[in-house]
Structure formats: structure tokens, C-alpha cells
Design a protein around this motif. Structure first.
Motif, PDB file in Angstrom:
ATOM      1  N   ASP A  24      10.334 181.118  45.988  1.00 37.67           N
ATOM      2  CA  ASP A  24       9.355 180.988  44.905  1.00 37.67           C
ATOM      3  C   ASP A  24       7.976 181.523  45.271  1.00 37.67           C
ATOM      4  N   PHE A  25       7.509 181.189  46.473  1.00 41.62           N
ATOM      5  CA  PHE A  25       6.154 181.555  46.877  1.00 41.62           C
ATOM      6  C   PHE A  25       6.146 182.539  48.040  1.00 41.62           C
ATOM      7  N   TYR A  30       8.166 175.647  53.910  1.00 41.27           N
ATOM      8  CA  TYR A  30       8.166 174.876  52.678  1.00 41.27           C
ATOM      9  C   TYR A  30       8.317 173.382  52.932  1.00 41.27           C
ATOM     10  N   ALA A  79       4.346 174.028  35.455  1.00 45.69           N
ATOM     11  CA  ALA A  79       5.078 175.279  35.236  1.00 45.69           C
ATOM     12  C   ALA A  79       4.448 175.977  34.036  1.00 45.69           C
ATOM     13  N   TRP A  83       2.023 180.348  36.965  1.00 39.23           N
ATOM     14  CA  TRP A  83       3.060 179.968  37.926  1.00 39.23           C
ATOM     15  C   TRP A  83       4.313 180.823  37.732  1.00 39.23           C
ATOM     16  N   VAL A  87       5.970 183.241  40.535  1.00 43.76           N
ATOM     17  CA  VAL A  87       7.334 183.048  41.038  1.00 43.76           C
ATOM     18  C   VAL A  87       8.166 184.308  40.802  1.00 43.76           C
ATOM     19  N   ASN A  90       7.269 186.982  43.316  1.00 45.06           N
ATOM     20  CA  ASN A  90       7.832 186.695  44.638  1.00 45.06           C
ATOM     21  C   ASN A  90       9.344 186.878  44.678  1.00 45.06           C
ATOM     22  N   ARG A  91      10.025 186.542  43.614  1.00 46.94           N
ATOM     23  CA  ARG A  91      11.481 186.577  43.599  1.00 46.94           C
ATOM     24  C   ARG A  91      12.054 187.920  43.182  1.00 46.94           C
ATOM     25  N   ALA A 108      11.199 175.708  41.628  1.00 44.71           N
ATOM     26  CA  ALA A 108      12.093 176.351  40.667  1.00 44.71           C
ATOM     27  C   ALA A 108      13.530 176.001  41.062  1.00 44.71           C
ATOM     28  N   TYR A 113      15.887 178.626  37.342  1.00 50.82           N
ATOM     29  CA  TYR A 113      16.424 179.969  37.585  1.00 50.82           C
ATOM     30  C   TYR A 113      17.088 180.527  36.335  1.00 50.82           C
ATOM     31  N   LEU A 116      14.318 181.558  34.137  1.00 51.36           N
ATOM     32  CA  LEU A 116      13.698 182.776  34.671  1.00 51.36           C
ATOM     33  C   LEU A 116      14.565 184.000  34.383  1.00 51.36           C
TER      34      LEU A 116
END
Length: 161
Positions: A24-25, A30, A79, A83, A87, A90-91, A108, A113, A116
């Protein structure tokens, strides 16, 4: 504040390792303030690595660091669109990097997901995605992205699960 890290190993001295999957980041260490979430992470890591045990490493962390101008932080309280875009960057965006030391925001999970993916594949617009995400009860995650940031984590103990 107390933070938890779920894994298949005890982590007394956290490190930033290059992940073998998108996170995510981005790459980082984490943690979460939610022990149940750390337990889930430990079970996932235990299964992924075919380990016989899982571990929850426990740390003390001073939240005042988020107000320290010498540390670059970002906090996503919910969220929201900012944000979601972060995310997704990053993903989904190969080569994307950021310069934050510490990031705090929602996790997430599998439902997120799916949302997303629907958004990325244009089955859902940003407003609908945000509206959907706000219905989810999401655990938090606090990720550390620099050696300097990791220095603010004080190991307390580790529990075997």
C-alpha cells in the motif's frame, strides 16, 4: 502508543526490506495499532513462508513524532481520494517512489483490493470508489520508510502465535 508487527519471525531490530510484492505505501516496515490485524498478518506470512510458527513483535512508539518537522510524515485519517491515489500509485505504477519517513493510514484488505481493481479497470468512478471504501471498517497501518524513522520504534517483546 503500542504498535504490532505480524510475521513468521521475531523482529527485535526492524529493517526496511525490498518487498517481493507491491504494498500500500511502498517498501517499508509495516506495523499496526490493531493486534488482531497483526495476528492476521502473522498467519498470512506463516502460511506464505510455510513456517511452523507466527510471531507478533510489539513496540512502543511516540505519536508526537507525527508533529516533528524533522521527520517527513503523512497521515491518512480515512480512505479518501488522496489515500486511494497514493495506494494505487504504490501498487500499480512501476517505479513509483515517495520520500516519506512514516506513513499512517487504513489497510487495504481484500475487499479494498476488489474496489481498487474496479476503479483501476474503470468499472467504478472515484466518487463511487470512495463512497464504497467509507463503508468498510479498516484497520490502520503505520509504515516506516527510513532508518531514521525506524529509530523511533522501541522493541518491547514478542508473542508466539
Amino acid at each position: 502508543m503500542i504498535l504490532y508487527h505480524g510475521s513468521n519471525v521475531k523482529v527485535e531490530k526492524p529493517a526496511i526490506l525490498k518487498a517481493n510484492r507491491t504494498l500500500d505505501f511502498g517498501n517499508g516496515f509495516y506495523t499496526t495499532s490493531n493486534k488482531e490485524q497483526a495476528y492476521k498478518w502473522a498467519k498470512i506470512k506463516q502460511a506464505r513462508e510455510n513456517s511452523t510458527q507466527g510471531f507478533i513483535s510489539i513496540y512502543k512508539f511516540d505519536e508526537d513524532i507525527f508533529n516533528d518537522k524533522a521527520i517527513k510524515t503523512i497521515v491518512f485519517d480515512e480512505a479518501n481520494e488522496q489515500w486511494l491515489n497514493f495506494v494505487i500509485d504504490n501498487r500499480m505504477n512501476a517505479g513509483y517512489t515517495h520520500d516519506y519517513d512514516i506513513i499512517k493510514g487504513p489497510v487495504a484488505d481484500d475487499r479494498v483490493y476488489a474496489c481498487l481493481n474496479a476503479f483501476e479497470n474503470k468499472f467504478m468512478d472515484i466518487e463511487t470508489a470512495i463512497k464504497e471504501l467509507r463503508t468498510y471498517k479498516l484497520a490502520d497501518q503505520i509504515s516506516f520508510h527510513s532508518i531514521k524513522a525506524l529509530s523511533f520504534l522501541d522493541f518491547i517483546e514478542c508473542e508466539v502465535i
